[in-house]
Design a protein around this motif. Structure first.
Motif, PDB file in Angstrom:
ATOM      1  N   ALA A 150      -0.795   7.398   6.260  1.00  0.00           N
ATOM      2  CA  ALA A 150       0.334   6.871   7.033  1.00  0.00           C
ATOM      3  C   ALA A 150      -0.080   6.626   8.478  1.00  0.00           C
ATOM      4  CB  ALA A 150       1.509   7.848   6.973  1.00  0.00           C
ATOM      5  N   ARG A 151      -0.835   7.538   9.065  1.00  0.00           N
ATOM      6  CA  ARG A 151      -1.267   7.334  10.454  1.00  0.00           C
ATOM      7  C   ARG A 151      -2.265   6.204  10.555  1.00  0.00           C
ATOM      8  NH1 ARG A 151      -0.848  10.736  14.675  1.00  0.00           N
ATOM      9  NH2 ARG A 151      -3.018  10.312  15.163  1.00  0.00           N
TER      10      ARG A 151
ATOM     11  N   ALA B 144       5.629   4.206   9.104  1.00  0.00           N
ATOM     12  CA  ALA B 144       4.540   3.241   8.962  1.00  0.00           C
ATOM     13  C   ALA B 144       5.018   2.000   8.214  1.00  0.00           C
ATOM     14  CB  ALA B 144       3.364   3.875   8.221  1.00  0.00           C
ATOM     15  N   ALA B 145       5.852   2.187   7.184  1.00  0.00           N
ATOM     16  CA  ALA B 145       6.348   1.040   6.420  1.00  0.00           C
ATOM     17  C   ALA B 145       7.295   0.200   7.268  1.00  0.00           C
ATOM     18  CB  ALA B 145       7.058   1.515   5.167  1.00  0.00           C
TER      19      ALA B 145
ATOM     20  N   THR C 288       0.832  -1.198   0.000  1.00  0.00           N
ATOM     21  CA  THR C 288       0.000   0.000   0.000  1.00  0.00           C
ATOM     22  C   THR C 288       0.873   1.257   0.000  1.00  0.00           C
ATOM     23  OG1 THR C 288      -1.537  -1.252   1.345  1.00  0.00           O
ATOM     24  CG2 THR C 288      -1.944   1.076   1.152  1.00  0.00           C
ATOM     25  N   VAL C 289       2.001   1.198   0.716  1.00  0.00           N
ATOM     26  CA  VAL C 289       2.841   2.387   0.845  1.00  0.00           C
ATOM     27  C   VAL C 289       3.456   2.762  -0.496  1.00  0.00           C
ATOM     28  CG1 VAL C 289       3.319   2.357   3.284  1.00  0.00           C
ATOM     29  CG2 VAL C 289       4.532   0.830   1.787  1.00  0.00           C
TER      30      VAL C 289
ATOM     31  N   ALA D  94      10.866  10.083  -5.065  1.00  0.00           N
ATOM     32  CA  ALA D  94       9.641  10.838  -5.310  1.00  0.00           C
ATOM     33  C   ALA D  94       9.634  12.158  -4.549  1.00  0.00           C
ATOM     34  CB  ALA D  94       8.430  10.005  -4.906  1.00  0.00           C
TER      35      ALA D  94
ATOM     36  N   VAL E  39       0.965   4.889  -2.188  1.00  0.00           N
ATOM     37  CA  VAL E  39       0.860   6.233  -1.601  1.00  0.00           C
ATOM     38  C   VAL E  39       1.969   7.135  -2.127  1.00  0.00           C
ATOM     39  CG1 VAL E  39       0.974   7.479   0.561  1.00  0.00           C
ATOM     40  CG2 VAL E  39      -0.320   5.392   0.424  1.00  0.00           C
ATOM     41  N   VAL E  40       3.174   6.569  -2.285  1.00  0.00           N
ATOM     42  CA  VAL E  40       4.298   7.352  -2.812  1.00  0.00           C
ATOM     43  C   VAL E  40       4.007   7.802  -4.241  1.00  0.00           C
ATOM     44  CG1 VAL E  40       6.612   6.988  -3.708  1.00  0.00           C
ATOM     45  CG2 VAL E  40       6.151   6.567  -1.356  1.00  0.00           C
TER      46      VAL E  40
ATOM     47  N   ALA F 290       5.807  14.294   5.625  1.00  0.00           N
ATOM     48  CA  ALA F 290       5.026  13.198   5.037  1.00  0.00           C
ATOM     49  C   ALA F 290       5.904  11.972   4.791  1.00  0.00           C
ATOM     50  CB  ALA F 290       4.389  13.672   3.734  1.00  0.00           C
TER      51      ALA F 290
ATOM     52  N   LEU G 197      10.861   6.199  -2.049  1.00  0.00           N
ATOM     53  CA  LEU G 197      10.434   7.351  -1.255  1.00  0.00           C
ATOM     54  C   LEU G 197      11.401   8.508  -1.432  1.00  0.00           C
ATOM     55  CD1 LEU G 197       8.339   8.172   0.828  1.00  0.00           C
ATOM     56  CD2 LEU G 197       9.837   7.293   2.575  1.00  0.00           C
TER      57      LEU G 197
ATOM     58  N   LEU H  35       6.660  10.152   8.153  1.00  0.00           N
ATOM     59  CA  LEU H  35       5.537   9.357   8.661  1.00  0.00           C
ATOM     60  C   LEU H  35       5.324   8.112   7.825  1.00  0.00           C
ATOM     61  CD1 LEU H  35       2.975  12.053   9.684  1.00  0.00           C
ATOM     62  CD2 LEU H  35       4.026  10.365  11.127  1.00  0.00           C
ATOM     63  N   LEU H  36       5.484   8.232   6.505  1.00  0.00           N
ATOM     64  CA  LEU H  36       5.277   7.081   5.630  1.00  0.00           C
ATOM     65  C   LEU H  36       6.357   6.032   5.850  1.00  0.00           C
ATOM     66  CD1 LEU H  36       3.076   6.604   3.637  1.00  0.00           C
ATOM     67  CD2 LEU H  36       4.536   7.464   1.857  1.00  0.00           C
TER      68      LEU H  36
ATOM     69  N   THR I  17      -1.480  11.973   2.355  1.00  0.00           N
ATOM     70  CA  THR I  17      -0.366  11.093   2.701  1.00  0.00           C
ATOM     71  C   THR I  17      -0.254  10.925   4.205  1.00  0.00           C
ATOM     72  OG1 THR I  17       0.783  11.862   0.748  1.00  0.00           O
ATOM     73  CG2 THR I  17       2.080  10.715   2.364  1.00  0.00           C
ATOM     74  N   VAL I  18      -0.390  12.028   4.939  1.00  0.00           N
ATOM     75  CA  VAL I  18      -0.286  11.949   6.398  1.00  0.00           C
ATOM     76  C   VAL I  18      -1.415  11.113   6.967  1.00  0.00           C
ATOM     77  CG1 VAL I  18      -0.550  13.332   8.474  1.00  0.00           C
ATOM     78  CG2 VAL I  18       1.049  14.022   6.745  1.00  0.00           C
TER      79      VAL I  18
ATOM     80  N   MET J 187      -3.302   0.570  12.258  1.00  0.00           N
ATOM     81  CA  MET J 187      -3.962  -0.681  11.935  1.00  0.00           C
ATOM     82  C   MET J 187      -3.125  -1.880  12.348  1.00  0.00           C
ATOM     83  SD  MET J 187      -5.762  -1.473   8.317  1.00  0.00           S
ATOM     84  CE  MET J 187      -4.629  -2.676   7.728  1.00  0.00           C
TER      85      MET J 187
ATOM     86  N   LEU K 144      -2.317   3.530   8.594  1.00  0.00           N
ATOM     87  CA  LEU K 144      -1.582   2.274   8.443  1.00  0.00           C
ATOM     88  C   LEU K 144      -0.835   1.924   9.709  1.00  0.00           C
ATOM     89  CD1 LEU K 144      -0.107   2.588   4.873  1.00  0.00           C
ATOM     90  CD2 LEU K 144      -1.893   1.073   5.632  1.00  0.00           C
ATOM     91  N   GLU K 145      -0.348   2.947  10.415  1.00  0.00           N
ATOM     92  CA  GLU K 145       0.387   2.669  11.642  1.00  0.00           C
ATOM     93  C   GLU K 145      -0.544   2.193  12.743  1.00  0.00           C
ATOM     94  OE1 GLU K 145       3.637   5.111  14.234  1.00  0.00           O
ATOM     95  OE2 GLU K 145       3.018   5.879  12.297  1.00  0.00           O
TER      96      GLU K 145
ATOM     97  N   GLN L 113       7.250  -0.181  10.521  1.00  0.00           N
ATOM     98  CA  GLN L 113       6.520  -0.947  11.527  1.00  0.00           C
ATOM     99  C   GLN L 113       5.679  -2.045  10.910  1.00  0.00           C
ATOM    100  OE1 GLN L 113       4.422   1.719  14.017  1.00  0.00           O
ATOM    101  NE2 GLN L 113       6.276   2.400  15.050  1.00  0.00           N
ATOM    102  N   ARG L 114       5.379  -1.943   9.613  1.00  0.00           N
ATOM    103  CA  ARG L 114       4.673  -3.022   8.947  1.00  0.00           C
ATOM    104  C   ARG L 114       5.629  -4.040   8.352  1.00  0.00           C
ATOM    105  NH1 ARG L 114      -0.680  -1.786   7.465  1.00  0.00           N
ATOM    106  NH2 ARG L 114      -0.557  -2.991   5.547  1.00  0.00           N
TER     107      ARG L 114
ATOM    108  N   PHE M 116      11.130   0.060  -1.464  1.00  0.00           N
ATOM    109  CA  PHE M 116      10.189   1.138  -1.161  1.00  0.00           C
ATOM    110  C   PHE M 116      10.918   2.367  -0.641  1.00  0.00           C
ATOM    111  CE2 PHE M 116       7.024   3.697   0.539  1.00  0.00           C
ATOM    112  CZ  PHE M 116       7.330   3.977   1.851  1.00  0.00           C
TER     113      PHE M 116
END
Lengths: 115, 101
Positions: free
Chosen positions: A92-93, B87-88, A43-44, B38, A47-48, B80, B35, B83-84, A88-89, A98, A95-96, B90-91, B31
């Motif tokens: 991201a929040r 999140a990546a 998913t990320v 982009a 988003v990028v 942004a 990042l 944060l992205l 995007t923000v 979840m 996904l974190e 931690q996943r 990824f």
């Protein structure tokens, strides 16, 4: 549609060949970002690519502002950049969060009987 | 006449940076590297085009818009991307390593 005389009526200060080259480059950038949205294994990744599409739209509106010699077009690009950042923000929040809560479940049926 | 040539060259450079950012998003293996491509390259291309817009049109309103676009883009893009990336991480998105073992 692609004759230099037709393009020169719409470009103003920009040379017609430069305008054609810029449109080709930005269209390929848009298509490449769409390809990453299709293929990205996460998913990320998608988003990028959406953030990159926001940057491409900003570039398009700035080129339009130069060719029309009107500074009001820059406001559109600024608004699109703001919305892309907020999206995007938010994703991201979400996904974190979840990770800890797990995927969303169906709500339990409410028990309406009196106790 | 010289100003028009400079404006055209700057427009080409700005659009080339955005196109190179898109090619980077397509071809990078991981990824986290995508990042980088982009956010950094795309923001820089946008800033170059904003400065060119300020040179071509002129006037105090245009330069105020240019300063807004550059300041906003450069302040919010690192937030942004941070944060992205968090999140990546931690996943447990895989980090690319170049050895083929």
């Amino acid at each position: 549609m692609f004759f230099p005389e037709v393009i020169a009526q719409q470009t103003g200060i920009i040379h017609p060949y430069v305008m054609t080259a810029c449109e080709i480059m930005l269209t390929t950038a848009f298509g490449v970002a769409l390809l990453r949205i299709w293929r990205g294994p996460n998913t990320v990744d998608r988003v990028v690519a959406l953030d990159l599409i926001g940057g491409v739209i900003l570039a398009l509106t700035l080129i339009k502002a130069i060719s029309e010699d009107n500074e009001s077009f820059m406001n559109i690009g600024l608004a699109v950049a703001v919305v892309a950042f907020l999206g995007t923000v938010a994703i991201a929040r979400y996904l974190e969060k979840m990770i800890h809560l797990g995927p969303p479940q169906a709500p339990k049926k409410a028990d309406n009987t009196r106790k | 006449m010289a100003i028009e040539i400079i404006i055209n060259i700057l427009i080409l450079i700005g659009c080339a940076f955005v196109c190179i950012a898109a090619i980077g998003v397509l071809r990078f293996p991981d990824f986290y590297t995508r990042l980088h491509a982009a956010t950094k390259a795309g923001a820089f291309g946008g800033a170059i085009l904003a400065i060119t817009c300020g040179i071509a049109i002129g006037g105090i309103t245009t330069w105020l818009q240019t300063i807004f676009i550059i300041a906003f883009f450069y302040v919010t893009t690192p937030i942004a991307s941070h944060l992205l990336g968090r999140a990546a991480y931690q996943r447990k998105v895989k980090i690319y390593s170049s050895d083929k073992s």
